[in-house]
Structure formats: structure tokens, C-alpha cells
Design an enzyme around this catalytic site. Structure first.
Site, mmCIF file in Angstrom:
data_model
loop_
_atom_site.group_PDB
_atom_site.id
_atom_site.type_symbol
_atom_site.label_atom_id
_atom_site.label_comp_id
_atom_site.label_asym_id
_atom_site.label_seq_id
_atom_site.Cartn_x
_atom_site.Cartn_y
_atom_site.Cartn_z
ATOM 1 N N ARG A 46 0.849 -1.197 0.000
ATOM 2 C CA ARG A 46 0.000 0.000 0.000
ATOM 3 C C ARG A 46 0.881 1.242 0.000
ATOM 4 N NH1 ARG A 46 -1.591 1.615 4.577
ATOM 5 N NH2 ARG A 46 -2.402 -0.377 5.319
ATOM 6 N N TYR A 98 -16.369 17.441 -15.601
ATOM 7 C CA TYR A 98 -16.685 16.024 -15.640
ATOM 8 C C TYR A 98 -17.809 15.725 -14.636
ATOM 9 C CZ TYR A 98 -15.982 11.001 -15.271
ATOM 10 O OH TYR A 98 -16.165 9.649 -15.268
ATOM 11 N N ASP A 170 -7.367 19.571 -13.659
ATOM 12 C CA ASP A 170 -7.673 18.252 -14.219
ATOM 13 C C ASP A 170 -7.218 18.294 -15.678
ATOM 14 O OD1 ASP A 170 -8.815 16.038 -15.439
ATOM 15 O OD2 ASP A 170 -10.681 16.136 -14.290
ATOM 16 N N LYS A 195 -7.733 7.446 -19.390
ATOM 17 C CA LYS A 195 -7.999 8.022 -20.711
ATOM 18 C C LYS A 195 -6.718 8.012 -21.558
ATOM 19 C CE LYS A 195 -11.893 8.525 -18.582
ATOM 20 N NZ LYS A 195 -12.299 9.729 -17.892
HETATM 21 C C1 LIG Z 1 -12.839 10.097 -16.622
HETATM 22 C C2 LIG Z 1 -12.552 11.422 -16.013
HETATM 23 C C3 LIG Z 1 -12.405 11.572 -14.628
HETATM 24 C C4 LIG Z 1 -12.573 10.414 -13.668
HETATM 25 O O1 LIG Z 1 -11.607 9.440 -13.833
HETATM 26 P P1 LIG Z 1 -11.861 7.846 -13.586
HETATM 27 O O2 LIG Z 1 -10.567 7.260 -13.960
HETATM 28 O O3 LIG Z 1 -13.003 7.454 -14.482
HETATM 29 O O4 LIG Z 1 -12.219 7.691 -12.141
HETATM 30 C C5 LIG Z 1 -12.103 12.832 -14.139
HETATM 31 N N1 LIG Z 1 -11.982 13.895 -14.971
HETATM 32 C C6 LIG Z 1 -12.127 13.789 -16.299
HETATM 33 C C7 LIG Z 1 -11.976 14.993 -17.146
HETATM 34 C C8 LIG Z 1 -12.423 12.554 -16.864
HETATM 35 O O5 LIG Z 1 -12.585 12.467 -18.190
#
Ligand SMILES: *Cc1c(COP(=O)(O)O)cnc(C)c1O
Length: 381
Positions: A46, A98, A170, A195
Site C-alpha cells: 500500500r 466532468y 484536471d 484516458k
Molecule cells: C474520466 C474522467 C475523470 C474520472 O476518472 P476515472 O478514472 O473514471 O475515475 C475525471 N476527470 C475527467 C476529465 C475525466 O474524463
């Protein structure tokens, strides 16, 4: 070192035991100690795992930061940032964001006494008006999802610094190849690694990168204390995905531009949202703070009918109807009923997420085939 070289080499050492050039999957929960207190830097997975460490170092290098941390999902990474706050603190956040971020802010963290102010963050004076003594965090998503608005990271950084607040960005939509928020004054950069970074639609993971030792240590303590860490197999897959991140992003950008131009000239398209058009409101800022415009394109249909949007999404062949983005294959999504269904209709429509809005994650297929697929889908409506 340039980006492609870092993608391949940063944080990656041949395995000390065997010389294996690929970082092994250290599928272990614990590590044997020579004697009490005498270990090789690894006590429990962890806290530290060699496969995860390699990935964290690599991501830190790609974002020009000093500390990288990975989590079981993008949401777990966001959750960790929020745990830097305490009851009474206030957050100013992008309003077009998001859906999952909006959901965790309003249905989880609001209940712990954090106040959120949602704003487009495109008017600096308006953002300054939202600042008060309790403002501790500005949360920026740029380009925004799904409206592809561009927020000026440098301007937000100046406001955050003036207020003694942190700026978190983000950076999921841009990827570290197209935008490095720490270089523009952000304190924390967050990614849904799921992504573009992993890019192969086979892992869910999140990441944070910072360039400050104290902040890095606080976040590492939270990572270890709360425990939302990814397993070593997923870290291995992401390390493998990153090796082609620069090549993939080049092609995402090329294909994205072609698809955007095709849609702009199509008679059945009402509005098109892609920051690479000179008449797009975010163009100048995007040109300054990004190295390319990416492969995400949103558009609305003339007449704004839900049934047309549904039919269009069902009619594409190569663009698969699915949540998520940033993978090698092209995806099509209907934000109002999919990614943004957790946002009330009235709130989402204010930011532009109307019934006929369609979002494309343009993949790496040959672009002629992608255009042909869209052409035949338009013929069905
Ligand atoms: C998909 C996404 C998230 C969340 O991420 P996960 O890996 O699905 O938990 C946060 N911000 C953006 C812009 C995203 O496209």
C-alpha cells in the site's frame, strides 16, 4: 530531455535482479526484511511497490513535477485532493466539468462542510469576486468536458496565489503531451490515467503530480493512509501504454482536426466545439497554453432533437457508443444521458449540454474511414 524520450526512459531502470528491460510486475503485498528495521525501501505494497514507483516517477517527469502519485481511479485522485481541505473551506470550480467530479463535490464533499462555487472561470474579475478568506482551492478542468471551453491556467494561478489558495488542474483531456499545468503555475495536476495516458481502454487509474516537496509528502501520506492504490499489474499496463503516448497524441490531434473540419462544414451540424478553430472563444489561450488541440470534438445537431442524437449515436459503426475517451479506438457519447446524467437538466443545459450534444473521442483509425462513418450516420437523420 524531450517528451518522447522521457516517456520511454524516465523512472525506468533495468530490473536490478535480472536486468529485465521492462519493469516487472511486482505482484507482492509485502517484502522480507533482513532484520528488524533493515529493509530495501519496501515494507508493504500500500505504501510502496516497485512497479508503481516506476510509473509514479515517469508521470512526474512527463508533467515536469517532482512527485507523482497514482490511485485506483481518477475519482480516487480527486478525492485525495479534497482531503487536503477541512470543514469551512471553500472551493471555486469550473462549472462545465466532468460529471463524476461534480457528483463527488456536491454529494460527498459538500456534506463534510466544504462549500463549492461553480463558475465558467473565463472572466477573471468574476472569479476574483468569488474569493474570500476561506477560499483554499481553485479547481480547473481545461479543455472542459464536454464543451471544450478553455480556461487560462496562468490567470487562475495568479488569482489562487493572491488568495493563498491552491490551484489544481484536471489535465485529463489534454494529456501531459499537450499541456503541462505545473509550468503555467498550477500546484497540482490531476489525470484520469484511464484516458489518454494509458490509452488502450484496459485500465482504470488516476494520478496526481506536484512540484513541491511538502505538498507531495502530504498527498503521499493521504495515499498511504486512505489506501486507494492501484495494483502492480495495472501499473505495468499503464507504463506500457505511456511508451507510445507522444505518437498517439500526434495522431489524435491530426484526426481530431480533420473530423472537426468535416463537422464544421456539414449542413446538419448546428454548433461545433473544438478549440483549434480561430473563431473558437478559447483559441488564443489554447494556442498559448497547449501544444496541440487534441482529439476531443463535440457538436450539436440542427433542430436540437433528442431522437436525432440517439439515432446518430446508434448509426455510427467505427465510433462505438461508450463512456470514456482517449483510447486508441474512436468513441461516441451522448453527454446528457451518459457522462453528465448525474447533473440536473437545468444545470447542464446552462453550460451547453443540450439534448442533441454529441461528443466524439477521435481515435487512431485511418481518418478517411472515420469521416465515411460519420457521413453515413448523418444520412440516417
Ligand atoms: C474520466 C474522467 C475523470 C474520472 O476518472 P476515472 O478514472 O473514471 O475515475 C475525471 N476527470 C475527467 C476529465 C475525466 O474524463
Amino acid at each position: 530531455m524531450k517528451f518522447g524520450t522521457k516517456a520511454l526512459h524516465a523512472g525506468i531502470e533495468p530490473d536490478p535482479t535480472t536486468g529485465a528491460i521492462m519493469t516487472p510486475i511486482y505482484q507482492t503485498s509485502t517484502y522480507v526484511q533482513e532484520e528488524v528495521g533493515d529493509h530495501k525501501g519496501y515494507e508493504y505494497s500500500r505504501t510502496h511497490n516497485p512497479t508503481r514507483d516506476a510509473l509514479q516517477k515517469n508521470l512526474a517527469a512527463l508533467e515536469n513535477g517532482s512527485h507523482g502519485l497514482v490511485f485506483g481511479s481518477g475519482m480516487a485522485a480527486i478525492d485525495t485532493v479534497m482531503k487536503l481541505l477541512k470543514p469551512g473551506d471553500e472551493v471555486i470550480s469550473t462549472s462545465d466539468l466532468y460529471g463524476g467530479s461534480y457528483r463527488i463535490f456536491t454529494t460527498v464533499w459538500q456534506h463534510y462542510g466544504i462549500t463549492f462555487h461553480f463558475d465558467p472561470l473565463t472572466d477573471k474579475e468574476k472569479v476574483k469576486g468569488l474569493i474570500n478568506a476561506n477560499t483554499k482551492l481553485i479547481w480547473v478542468e481545461t479543455p472542459t468536458n464536454p464543451m471544450m471551453n478553455i480556461i487560462d491556467i496562468k490567470a487562475m494561478s495568479a488569482i489562487a496565489k493572491g488568495a493563498g489558495a491552491l490551484l489544481a488542474v484536471d489535465n485529463t483531456f489534454a494529456s501531459p503531451y499537450l499541456q503541462n499545468p505545473l509550468d503555467q503555475g498550477a500546484d497540482i495536476v490531476m489525470h484520469s490515467v484511464t484516458k489518454y495516458i494509458n490509452g488502450h481502454s484496459d485500465v482504470v487509474m488516476g494520478a496526481l503530480v506536484v512540484d513541491d516537496d511538502e505538498l507531495g509528502a502530504r498527498l503521499a501520506t493521504l495515499q498511504n493512509s486512505c489506501g486507494a492504490v492501484p495494483g502492480p499489474q495495472d501499473c505495468f499496463l499503464v507504463l506500457r501504454g505511456i511508451k507510445t503516448l507522444h505518437l498517439r497524441m500526434e495522431r489524435h490531434c491530426e484526426n481530431g482536426a480533420e473530423v472537426a473540419r468535416f463537422l464544421k462544414s456539414h449542413p446538419k451540424v448546428e454548433n461545433i466545439y473544438w478549440p483549434g478553430f480561430e473563431d473558437s472563444p478559447g483559441y488564443l489561450v489554447a494556442k498559448r497554453q497547449m501544444f496541440g488541440f487534441g482529439g476531443m470534438v463535440s457538436f450539436t445537431l440542427k433542430g436540437n432533437r433528442l431522437k436525432d442524437a440517439r439515432r446518430f449515436c446508434a448509426a455510427t459503426d467505427l465510433f462505438s457508443l461508450a463512456e470514456s475517451l482517449g483510447g486508441v479506438e474512436s468513441l461516441i457519447g451522448h453527454p446528457a444521458s451518459m457522462t453528465h446524467a448525474s447533473i440536473p437538466k437545468e444545470t447542464r443545459e446552462k453550460t451547453g449540454v443540450v439534448d442533441s450534444l454529441i461528443r466524439l473521442s477521435v481515435g487512431l483509425e485511418n481518418v478517411e474511414d472515420l469521416l465515411q462513418d460519420l457521413k453515413q450516420a448523418f444520412e440516417t437523420i
